[in-house]
Design a protein around this motif. Sequence first.
Motif, PDB file in Angstrom:
ATOM      1  N   SER A  21      73.496  59.345  34.807  1.00  0.00           N
ATOM      2  CA  SER A  21      73.238  58.794  33.500  1.00  0.00           C
ATOM      3  C   SER A  21      73.484  57.315  33.213  1.00  0.00           C
ATOM      4  CB  SER A  21      74.291  59.716  32.330  1.00  0.00           C
ATOM      5  OG  SER A  21      75.643  59.135  32.604  1.00  0.00           O
TER       6      SER A  21
ATOM      7  N   SER B 192      84.127  62.282  28.381  1.00  0.00           N
ATOM      8  CA  SER B 192      82.921  62.340  27.944  1.00  0.00           C
ATOM      9  C   SER B 192      82.351  61.124  28.151  1.00  0.00           C
ATOM     10  CB  SER B 192      82.959  63.019  26.483  1.00  0.00           C
ATOM     11  OG  SER B 192      83.736  61.974  25.583  1.00  0.00           O
TER      12      SER B 192
ATOM     13  N   ASP C  40      76.170  61.335  27.653  1.00  0.00           N
ATOM     14  CA  ASP C  40      75.419  62.180  28.084  1.00  0.00           C
ATOM     15  C   ASP C  40      75.882  63.656  28.388  1.00  0.00           C
ATOM     16  OD1 ASP C  40      72.652  60.939  28.511  1.00  0.00           O
ATOM     17  OD2 ASP C  40      73.937  59.825  29.849  1.00  0.00           O
ATOM     18  N   GLY C  41      77.002  63.593  27.857  1.00  0.00           N
ATOM     19  CA  GLY C  41      77.924  64.855  28.032  1.00  0.00           C
ATOM     20  C   GLY C  41      79.301  64.957  28.073  1.00  0.00           C
TER      21      GLY C  41
ATOM     22  N   VAL D 209      81.432  71.960  31.600  1.00  0.00           N
ATOM     23  CA  VAL D 209      80.719  70.827  31.658  1.00  0.00           C
ATOM     24  C   VAL D 209      79.675  71.014  30.541  1.00  0.00           C
ATOM     25  CG1 VAL D 209      79.070  69.159  32.597  1.00  0.00           C
ATOM     26  CG2 VAL D 209      80.728  70.287  33.971  1.00  0.00           C
ATOM     27  N   GLU D 210      79.466  70.040  29.554  1.00  0.00           N
ATOM     28  CA  GLU D 210      78.467  70.223  28.518  1.00  0.00           C
ATOM     29  C   GLU D 210      77.557  69.131  28.739  1.00  0.00           C
ATOM     30  OE1 GLU D 210      80.526  70.445  24.629  1.00  0.00           O
ATOM     31  OE2 GLU D 210      81.801  72.159  25.193  1.00  0.00           O
ATOM     32  N   PRO D 211      76.445  69.192  29.705  1.00  0.00           N
ATOM     33  CA  PRO D 211      75.667  68.153  29.653  1.00  0.00           C
ATOM     34  C   PRO D 211      74.418  68.028  28.176  1.00  0.00           C
ATOM     35  CG  PRO D 211      74.853  70.356  30.934  1.00  0.00           C
ATOM     36  CD  PRO D 211      76.305  70.284  30.416  1.00  0.00           C
ATOM     37  N   LYS D 212      74.053  66.944  27.993  1.00  0.00           N
ATOM     38  CA  LYS D 212      73.307  66.827  26.917  1.00  0.00           C
ATOM     39  C   LYS D 212      71.705  66.416  27.510  1.00  0.00           C
ATOM     40  CE  LYS D 212      76.470  64.718  23.978  1.00  0.00           C
ATOM     41  NZ  LYS D 212      77.026  63.741  23.187  1.00  0.00           N
ATOM     42  N   ARG D 213      71.669  66.530  28.839  1.00  0.00           N
ATOM     43  CA  ARG D 213      70.303  66.316  29.442  1.00  0.00           C
ATOM     44  C   ARG D 213      69.833  67.796  30.287  1.00  0.00           C
ATOM     45  NH1 ARG D 213      70.826  60.921  32.325  1.00  0.00           N
ATOM     46  NH2 ARG D 213      69.014  61.486  33.208  1.00  0.00           N
TER      47      ARG D 213
ATOM     48  N   GLY E 139      71.834  69.589  33.738  1.00  0.00           N
ATOM     49  CA  GLY E 139      72.168  70.863  34.061  1.00  0.00           C
ATOM     50  C   GLY E 139      71.493  71.404  35.330  1.00  0.00           C
TER      51      GLY E 139
ATOM     52  N   ALA F 233      73.416  74.052  28.360  1.00  0.00           N
ATOM     53  CA  ALA F 233      74.318  73.410  27.546  1.00  0.00           C
ATOM     54  C   ALA F 233      75.898  73.669  27.671  1.00  0.00           C
ATOM     55  CB  ALA F 233      73.707  73.795  26.074  1.00  0.00           C
ATOM     56  N   GLN F 234      76.159  74.760  28.382  1.00  0.00           N
ATOM     57  CA  GLN F 234      77.601  74.869  28.498  1.00  0.00           C
ATOM     58  C   GLN F 234      77.621  75.480  29.920  1.00  0.00           C
ATOM     59  OE1 GLN F 234      78.916  77.383  25.190  1.00  0.00           O
ATOM     60  NE2 GLN F 234      79.688  75.421  24.370  1.00  0.00           N
TER      61      GLN F 234
END
Length: 258
Positions: free
Chosen positions: A174, A198, A201-202, A222-226, A230, A243-244
């Motif tokens: 990221s 964090s 990007d997550g 992990v909670e990725p935003k892209r 994932g 997402a999770q």
Amino acid sequence: MSRLKRLFARENRLLWFAGAGAFCLAALAGAPASLLADALEAGTPLLEIDGAEGSIWRGEFAEVSYNSADLGRIAYRLKPAQLLVGRLAADATSADGALVGRGSLALSPFGFKAAKISAQFDLTAIRRYTFFGAPYQGLATLTAQSLEFSKDGCKAVDAKVTTTMLDSVARGWSGGPMPLNGGVDCKDGKLMLTLAGSNADGAVRVEASFAPDLAYAMTVAVEPKRAEVGVALRQLGFEGDNAQMSLRAAGKLKGLTS
């Protein structure tokens, strides 16, 4: 004969033991630091000490390594009185290697205790193992008022941990670092480590437990935003939607770097 019996009477036994202990300490007063180095290496197969200076009570070990991790130079000052209660205790400092810091350490047949700890470890010194297939990177820092670990359980007081071990990976995905912060606590006789961090990007959360027999269990959430992050995590063994996601591992530690 009655005088001899009085000398060994119960009320005098403490004096005899104290005298015997003082004699042993005096006999060791002139022993070199190399004697202690040899004893530590014999009791810890993964430990290597290439040089020792000073006496057994106050000295310095040079080029210390553990399981191929170069720790550097370690200076120590033993606490003789602790030997009388079956405990090997010392104030120690480390420098010029992967481990930089200071603290008071105590080891007995019942467990381990560390107090007034302030230490930083260079994770790149871990060469025999990888983190999700990549070499270890970054630094890990530990500060603690006290940490105790024994067969009967553990105790942690004001123990805090920070690490930059994910910064290199996060920048590759990221462009931004992801420092992790957390602490050490005790629950049900196990040492519990919690880290969280964090960036744009997550977010990441790491929870790990360590039992007195060195068995461990770890969960990385992990909670990725892209979406592409994932997908990359799934290739590393993470499960869940993009997402999770989480990864779980368990086993038994064999050494400092396993």
